[in-house]
Design a protein around this motif. Structure first.
Motif, short mmCIF file in Angstrom:
data_model
loop_
_atom_site.label_atom_id
_atom_site.label_comp_id
_atom_site.label_asym_id
_atom_site.label_seq_id
_atom_site.Cartn_x
_atom_site.Cartn_y
_atom_site.Cartn_z
N ILE A 145 5.18 -8.33 -2.41
CA ILE A 145 5.54 -6.91 -2.50
C ILE A 145 6.95 -6.73 -3.04
N ILE A 146 7.85 -7.60 -2.66
CA ILE A 146 9.22 -7.52 -3.17
C ILE A 146 9.24 -7.69 -4.69
N LYS A 147 8.33 -8.53 -5.18
CA LYS A 147 8.24 -8.74 -6.63
C LYS A 147 7.47 -7.62 -7.31
N ASN A 148 6.41 -7.17 -6.67
CA ASN A 148 5.57 -6.10 -7.23
C ASN A 148 4.77 -5.48 -6.09
N PRO A 149 5.12 -4.28 -5.62
CA PRO A 149 4.48 -3.67 -4.45
C PRO A 149 2.97 -3.54 -4.56
N LEU A 150 2.46 -3.36 -5.78
CA LEU A 150 1.04 -3.11 -5.91
C LEU A 150 0.18 -4.35 -5.70
N CYS A 151 0.82 -5.49 -5.45
CA CYS A 151 0.03 -6.66 -5.06
C CYS A 151 -0.73 -6.38 -3.76
N TYR A 152 -0.11 -5.61 -2.85
CA TYR A 152 -0.74 -5.34 -1.57
C TYR A 152 -0.71 -3.86 -1.20
N GLU A 153 -0.54 -2.99 -2.17
CA GLU A 153 -0.62 -1.55 -1.95
C GLU A 153 -1.47 -0.94 -3.05
N PRO A 154 -2.35 0.01 -2.73
CA PRO A 154 -3.20 0.60 -3.76
C PRO A 154 -2.46 1.56 -4.67
N TYR A 155 -1.36 2.13 -4.18
CA TYR A 155 -0.51 3.03 -4.97
C TYR A 155 0.86 3.04 -4.32
N LEU A 156 1.82 3.63 -4.99
CA LEU A 156 3.19 3.61 -4.48
C LEU A 156 3.42 4.70 -3.45
N PRO A 157 4.16 4.42 -2.38
CA PRO A 157 4.36 5.40 -1.32
C PRO A 157 5.05 6.67 -1.79
N GLU A 158 5.84 6.57 -2.85
CA GLU A 158 6.53 7.75 -3.37
C GLU A 158 5.55 8.83 -3.83
N MET A 159 4.33 8.42 -4.15
CA MET A 159 3.33 9.40 -4.59
C MET A 159 3.01 10.44 -3.52
N ILE A 160 3.14 10.06 -2.25
CA ILE A 160 2.87 11.02 -1.18
C ILE A 160 4.14 11.39 -0.41
N GLY A 161 5.30 11.03 -0.98
CA GLY A 161 6.56 11.46 -0.40
C GLY A 161 7.05 10.63 0.76
N THR A 162 6.69 9.34 0.80
CA THR A 162 7.16 8.48 1.88
C THR A 162 7.75 7.20 1.30
N LYS A 163 8.14 6.26 2.17
CA LYS A 163 8.78 5.04 1.72
C LYS A 163 8.11 3.82 2.36
N ARG A 164 8.29 2.71 1.71
CA ARG A 164 7.78 1.43 2.19
C ARG A 164 8.68 0.91 3.31
#
Length: 400
Positions: free
Chosen positions: A319-338
């Protein structure tokens, strides 16, 4: 949304699934969401929103871009009517609708509340008619049509809902819906009142109603078997074009179709962007949770606290290298953070990320010692809070 992560890889929504992008989806050109958090959501046992709380939620729904807000049930009380009227006169972009029985006094209460429209309902199944109404079906139909006519005569948008529709024979449903269409109802609603239909059966039901009805079809799905969102989407494929939702899926018994799950699934899994400002979702979800007193389960889809929390060393490293390895979309899309969580399964990458955030540099041996202490403390039952991590650094003789 495009972001660049380590290695120069450009990230956008194509990473959700390559196959989602290749399939053609036969969805309506326009899909209307009418949110009933303030009505069915408030019917959750123990929930009672104040007027100010209802107005806050309505404003946030409007900021998200919801086209219709079902603001309440005005006949319930004078305070309820006042709440609905306050929302109706707030100057929102969303249209304000409310629930009424098929009674003139209910519709008059809605008119007094200055709403744009009503959803007027009647039980349609034999069970409801025998237990609740105890009248001949023809008499019930006459009452329903008179209510539709009365609402239309007074300039309202009128939706007609068959309560317990998914446990009603289709011929009996069609008899009511065809009459509602003749009386110029603006929309007909299929209410899955007990959440007792499955997606394939919903497709069958909507398909056969659509063959006979030209009026817009809406779906109001409950979640008793966990199918509310799936049933809603299934109905869209067969000709429904309006969906009832609630924030966080709250509502009677197991709740209703979750607004955030439906919106994000349509956007990212079915390539149907409804134009909502999805960055509002997290704040809206937290607001409804606070005002309703209903905690959001950590594992709740889209808005649960664990959706963007990571502990496993293998996951965190990727995830540190690329968050979408283990997330379906980025948290910023719904206004939150990892959140990177330290614990039993943490590895060097997670601890190093934590140390970097504190502007602390250590050599590899010291890093491994800190990792060992983190695992040790967590296995003792200690949560690795910031304070606990400070204690671990002291044990490891790391200054900061």
């Amino acid at each position: 949304m495009k972001l660049i992560y380590h290695g120069g890889l450009e990230i956008n929504d194509r990473f959700v699934s390559i196959y989602n992008k290749e399939v053609e989806y036969n969805l309506p050109e326009k899909i209307n969401i009418y949110d009933t958090t303030l009505r069915d959501g408030e019917q959750t046992p123990g929930v009672c929103f104040s007027i100010d709380e209802k107005l806050d939620i309505a404003r946030k729904l409007d900021e998200l871009g919801i086209p219709q807000i079902e603001a309440g049930f005005p006949i319930v009380s004078e305070n309820e009517k006042k709440a609905v009227k306050t929302i109706a006169n707030e100057g929102l972009n969303a249209k304000t609708i409310c629930l009424t029985r098929t009674k003139r006094e209910d519709i008059d209460a809605a008119l007094d509340a200055d709403v744009d429209g009503i959803i007027t309902f009647m039980g349609a199944s034999d069970l409801h008619i025998e237990v609740k109404l105890n009248k001949p079906r023809e008499d019930i139909k006459k009452i329903c049509m008179e209510a539709i006519e009365y609402g239309k005569d007074h300039g309202l948008f009128v939706a007609f809902s068959c309560e317990d529709a998914t446990r009603t024979e289709i011929e009996k449903l069609l008899d009511l819906y065809k009459s509602a269409e003749e009386y110029h109802a603006d929309r007909i609603h299929i209410a899955d009142t007990t959440g007792s239909i499955n997606p394939y059966a919903m497709q069958y039901l909507v398909r056969n109603i659509r063959k006979e009805i030209d009026t817009e079809i809406a779906l109001h799905c409950h979640n008793d078997f966990g199918f509310a969102v799936a049933n809603s989407i299934a109905g869209l494929f067969e000709g429904a074009s309006a969906i009832s939702t609630t924030v966080n899926g709250i509502g009677e018994r197991a709740g209703n179709a979750s607004l955030e799950e439906l919106v994000m699934a349509l956007k990212l899994l079915y390539n149907k962007d409804l134009g909502f400002k999805t960055e509002v979702i997290h704040d809206l979800s937290c607001m409804v949770s606070e005002y309703s007193g209903i905690p959001i389960p950590d594992s709740k889809a889209i808005v649960g606290n664990n959706v963007f929390r990571h502990e496993s060393g293998i996951h965190v490293d990727a995830i540190i290298k690329n968050p979408l390895c283990y997330e379906p979309y980025l948290p910023e899309m719904i206004g939150t953070k990892r959140q990177i969580v330290l614990g039993k399964h943490s590895g060097k990458a997670a601890v190093e990320e934590k140390l970097d955030s504190m502007e602390i540099k250590v050599d590899n041996d010291k890093l491994l010692e800190i990792v060992r202490l983190v695992k040790q403390e967590r296995e003792k039952g200690e949560e690795i809070t910031n304070e606990k991590f400070d204690e671990i650094l002291k044990k490891a003789n790391v200054k900061h």
